[in-house]
Design a protein around this motif. Sequence first.
Motif, short mmCIF file in Angstrom:
data_model
loop_
_atom_site.label_atom_id
_atom_site.label_comp_id
_atom_site.label_asym_id
_atom_site.label_seq_id
_atom_site.Cartn_x
_atom_site.Cartn_y
_atom_site.Cartn_z
N ALA A 89 0.84 -1.20 0.00
CA ALA A 89 0.00 0.00 0.00
C ALA A 89 0.87 1.25 0.00
CB ALA A 89 -0.92 -0.01 1.21
N ALA A 90 1.93 1.22 0.81
CA ALA A 90 2.80 2.38 0.91
C ALA A 90 3.56 2.60 -0.39
CB ALA A 90 3.79 2.21 2.06
N TYR A 91 3.96 1.51 -1.02
CA TYR A 91 4.68 1.63 -2.28
C TYR A 91 3.80 2.29 -3.34
CZ TYR A 91 7.25 0.53 -6.51
OH TYR A 91 7.92 0.65 -7.70
N ARG A 92 2.54 1.92 -3.31
CA ARG A 92 1.61 2.47 -4.32
C ARG A 92 1.41 3.96 -4.13
NH1 ARG A 92 -2.03 -2.11 -6.42
NH2 ARG A 92 -3.32 -0.42 -7.15
N SER A 93 1.61 4.42 -2.90
CA SER A 93 1.49 5.87 -2.70
C SER A 93 2.85 6.50 -2.43
CB SER A 93 0.51 6.17 -1.56
OG SER A 93 0.89 5.45 -0.42
N LYS A 94 3.90 5.77 -2.80
CA LYS A 94 5.29 6.25 -2.73
C LYS A 94 5.73 6.68 -1.33
CE LYS A 94 5.64 6.92 -7.51
NZ LYS A 94 4.92 5.63 -7.63
#
Lengths: 294, 444
Positions: B75-80
């Motif tokens: 999830a964090a990767y998707r929102s950088k």
Amino acid sequence: MEKRAAFSDLRLAGALIAPQLLLVFVFFYWPAAQAVYWAFTTQPPFGGSNEWVGFQNFEQIFTDRVYWNSVGVSFLFAGLSTALSVGMALLFALFVDRRLTGYRVHRFIYFWPYAVAAPAVGLAFRFIFAPEAGFVSAVNQWVPGLWNPALDGKDALALIVLANSWKMVAYNFIFFLAALQSIPRPLIEAAAMDGAGVLRRARDIQFPLLAPTFFFLLVINVTESFVDSFGIVDITTGGGPARATDLMVYKIYSDGFKGLDYSMAAAQSIVLMGVVIVLTFIQFRYVERRVHYS
Amino acid sequence: MKNAIIAAVAAAALLGSSGAEAQQRIKFEYWYGLTGQLGEILEQHCKRFNDAQQKFEAVCVGQGGYDKAEQNTIAAYRSKQHPTVVQIYDAGTVNFMLSGAIYPANQFAKDFSIDIDWSNYFPGIANYYATSKGEMWSFPYNSSTALLYWNKDAWAKIGKTKAPETIEEWFDDLRKMKAAGVECGFGFDYDTWMPLEQFSAIHNLPIATKANGYGGLDAELVFNKTKFADYMKDWKKLLDEGVARIQTAQVGKTIVQSFTDGTCASVLSSVANHGVVGSTAKPGLNWGVAMLPVYKDFKRHNSLVGGASLWVMQGKSRQEYEGAAALMKFLSTPEEALWYSTANAYIPVTKTGFDFMNKNGFYQDPKHAGRELAITSLTFTPPTENSRGIRLGNFTQIRAEIRSELEAAFTGKKDMQVALDEAAARSNQILRRFEQTFKGKTLP
């Protein structure tokens, strides 16, 4: 004649409702639109290359026996826990309304369960109803093997129905009590003077006047049991044993978050949304006709 | 709802990083999945690194579970907003390998001049986290394998002082113990790690075709046709005879709790629980560990590693990477291997670490008795195609499918073979689905 206040300046009205609209848009419409898009594509966990697959996700869901099992379990769960929680709440509200002994205390504490977070409810029920170590394990002393939600699917379903109802009773109770207390006393007193007993008064005066509240709670309870039962299931049974408590909303979670198959989870949430919309529609179309307001 | 959660995670990550900018040291984020006592030990390990550092500071954030660590990182990767380093469990390895979101460990070590001798890792551990070409893409961290925990007093009742070596002998002992009045000879739960994954490795049996998936995303599951099916049928027999028992948190006691309070005479569990059993066993409990028993017609092979490894993520600054490199250097020293394995019961991941611990008398300490068996088990033979590891897409979900079917079979709702066939068929659907989602990608 009803008197209506209206804004002469539509811009002001717009500005006043804008924040709320924005919230609804950001937290409901936008994610819902996103979910629709995902439901028709395959979405890799880390994002990026969505591939359009048309109705394939839905086809896969509807041909899956396990999915139909979870639909069945969800309906059973919603029916049982709504019946139980609305029924019990009505009973409690009638008792408190009749000012039976201790009603002041009861009026106060009956609402507490609703303030407890679902996972906490789940944890408490798991401990109390644990077949070997829990409080209820005593029944297994008398009849060995009678109660074991870890092995018996029916027991597990009963456990989550109980836990969910216990929480919802509190909410329903408040509404029923408020409705009962708004029934004018002279009506009840007149009936009593005419010789109507407690049950007769409840059936002929209180229940008909409670109809709008009853209808409201029906809609709320059914909807809640479909969309808001995740916390209890996750803590008490984890969907088991052998998928006996695998509610639709829990399956969305396990496919989406544990399985990282966001598209399949999105397709399932679209179906779930459809179910809730249809159910609510049916309730308004057919049940509400029998309700008399005022 | 999903996006709301992603937003919340992102917000939390933002708050976390902005609050920590006051000091001079260069910070980087390190997310981990371990919880409870093991999580506290990891936090201490992190503090040891920070205390030894002038230049960098690792900001260690627990995510509340292995699966949560993976979900939150995605999830964090998707929102950088992702961390620089993250601890990901064995089952998440495939997802990270295919993600395109990671900095492969071997490349990272080269770019940031971390001097690592990759052959120093125990082959059983290295192979699990390596690509099909043998390149390591993550740094092995907390590692374990499964052992048989046995109650010596219960075995004494049937006049034995040695743990069973074959499965036949073990079952025989269990039946004798039942006759001798032991209430529960063997407690098990529905976890597939011991009976399926470890069992198949030590018996050199395939779980899936294509070398358990290392050979490509088009692998198919075959566990329902191997000796594993017989093993499960034997367990069911033990259950029906009242020799074995199902122990889960829902029943009231987990397998480990049922062993430490003396109820069940044997359980299969991770060596990581060695310390937990030692510290929570009821006074006077006389217990030991042994390597997992093997059917007598089979030759024992090495067991599989379990646990987690550390992944470096893409898209971070050079300074953050330097910090991460310092962390990796720190964790790979033999001194840290000793400290970490003493604090909990994970095994050292490198040969140098193991030798250093041996030299320091770690395994002579009666508190650690038997822990060396984990290394023996893990290095019993060189890894074969079947005992190298499992490289199957969405393995978490496959485990869940098998678990559900085992539940149905053990509770008598289904015949065991029917259940296993169904589990394999459904798991194959998951694999095909995974293949479709990652169309055009090949396993490294």
